[in-house]
Design a protein around this motif. Structure first.
Motif, PDB file in Angstrom:
ATOM      1  N   UNK A  51       0.834  -1.209   0.000  1.00 59.81           N
ATOM      2  CA  UNK A  51       0.000   0.000   0.000  1.00 59.81           C
ATOM      3  C   UNK A  51       0.865   1.254   0.000  1.00 59.81           C
ATOM      4  N   UNK A  52       2.091   1.144   0.478  1.00 54.47           N
ATOM      5  CA  UNK A  52       3.030   2.259   0.507  1.00 54.47           C
ATOM      6  C   UNK A  52       4.111   2.164  -0.566  1.00 54.47           C
ATOM      7  N   UNK A 102      -7.416   6.081   4.108  1.00 51.86           N
ATOM      8  CA  UNK A 102      -6.551   5.122   4.801  1.00 51.86           C
ATOM      9  C   UNK A 102      -7.291   3.891   5.312  1.00 51.86           C
ATOM     10  N   UNK A 103      -8.469   4.080   5.875  1.00 53.12           N
ATOM     11  CA  UNK A 103      -9.225   2.940   6.392  1.00 53.12           C
ATOM     12  C   UNK A 103      -9.637   2.023   5.244  1.00 53.12           C
ATOM     13  N   UNK A 104     -10.115   2.606   4.157  1.00 53.74           N
ATOM     14  CA  UNK A 104     -10.527   1.809   2.993  1.00 53.74           C
ATOM     15  C   UNK A 104      -9.319   1.119   2.353  1.00 53.74           C
ATOM     16  N   UNK A 105      -8.159   1.785   2.335  1.00 54.06           N
ATOM     17  CA  UNK A 105      -6.955   1.173   1.768  1.00 54.06           C
ATOM     18  C   UNK A 105      -6.590  -0.109   2.502  1.00 54.06           C
ATOM     19  N   UNK A 106      -6.600  -0.026   3.833  1.00 47.70           N
ATOM     20  CA  UNK A 106      -6.256  -1.203   4.630  1.00 47.70           C
ATOM     21  C   UNK A 106      -7.334  -2.272   4.488  1.00 47.70           C
ATOM     22  N   UNK A 168       3.695   3.282  10.041  1.00 44.48           N
ATOM     23  CA  UNK A 168       4.395   3.807   8.865  1.00 44.48           C
ATOM     24  C   UNK A 168       3.736   5.087   8.369  1.00 44.48           C
ATOM     25  N   UNK A 169       2.411   5.100   8.355  1.00 42.35           N
ATOM     26  CA  UNK A 169       1.686   6.306   7.934  1.00 42.35           C
ATOM     27  C   UNK A 169       2.067   7.494   8.825  1.00 42.35           C
ATOM     28  N   UNK A 170       2.128   7.279  10.109  1.00 45.72           N
ATOM     29  CA  UNK A 170       2.496   8.331  11.058  1.00 45.72           C
ATOM     30  C   UNK A 170       3.933   8.806  10.829  1.00 45.72           C
ATOM     31  N   UNK A 175       7.650  12.962   8.274  1.00 43.95           N
ATOM     32  CA  UNK A 175       8.771  13.211   7.367  1.00 43.95           C
ATOM     33  C   UNK A 175      10.009  12.381   7.645  1.00 43.95           C
ATOM     34  N   UNK A 176       9.876  11.273   8.330  1.00 42.89           N
ATOM     35  CA  UNK A 176      11.018  10.405   8.592  1.00 42.89           C
ATOM     36  C   UNK A 176      11.501   9.855   7.244  1.00 42.89           C
TER      37      UNK A 176
END
Length: 182
Positions: A51-52, A102-106, A168-170, A175-176
């Motif tokens: 997804x990422x 995001x919820x729908x992606x997961x 990961x989203x967080x 900006x990590x």
């Protein structure tokens, strides 16, 4: 037009880490990773990564094939289990490209590893490796393994995978650099 999936050093390294994590998280649990009815395989949480990252698709495929070298269903599990992972992770990647919420992606992206594996793994165990012993029929064995795969795969993908996705989203929002493309 520039391709967004250009192979960079960062992507190649990330793919290597994903593949290595998949192998390590499978191997650490030994034979219970391949127990059939209830597979203890937390590495399946990594199937949310397409997804990422597009590089997660071949990384998961390679990691799955390497991990399955120790499977009691070795040849079938390496080839067909690897193919199932490749198909599922490709579909998860496509879902990530098409869905922005995001919820729908997961929710949608997680369906592919759950159901592709739920259909494929019982084929390997029941039909190719004769794992129907103790069951009323081959058909009954297949559907019992199918149901157990939906449950166990669902736990790894939707519980552990959702936590991974959220983390990961967080980190990407913060900006990590290791988690973003720039």
């Amino acid at each position: 037009m520039k391709s967004k999936t250009k192979l960079t050093t960062k992507r190649l390294c990330r793919a290597g880490v994903i593949a290595a994590l998949y192998v390590a998280l499978t191997m650490v649990f030994g034979t219970i990773s391949y127990s059939g009815i209830f597979e203890i395989r937390p590495a399946e949480a990594l199937t949310i990564l397409p997804l990422f990252y597009p590089e997660a698709v071949p990384a998961l495929w390679i990691g799955c094939m390497l991990a399955n070298l120790t499977s009691p269903f070795m040849l079938y599990d390496v080839l067909l289990g690897g193919l199932a992972t490749l198909v599922a992770s490709s579909l998860t990647y496509l879902a990530g490209r098409l869905i922005r919420n995001n919820i729908a992606r997961v929710a949608v992206g997680g369906l592919f590893p759950v159901f592709v594996n739920a259909f494929a793994i019982p084929l390997i165990i029941v039909f190719l490796c004769g794992g129907a012993d103790g069951y009323e029929s081959i058909s009954a064995a297949y559907w019992i393994y199918f149901a157990s795969m939906v449950v166990t795969e669902g736990v790894w993908v939707y519980v552990l995978g959702s936590l991974l996705y959220s983390g990961i989203h967080s980190l990407r929002k913060k900006g990590v650099r290791v988690f973003i493309e720039k």
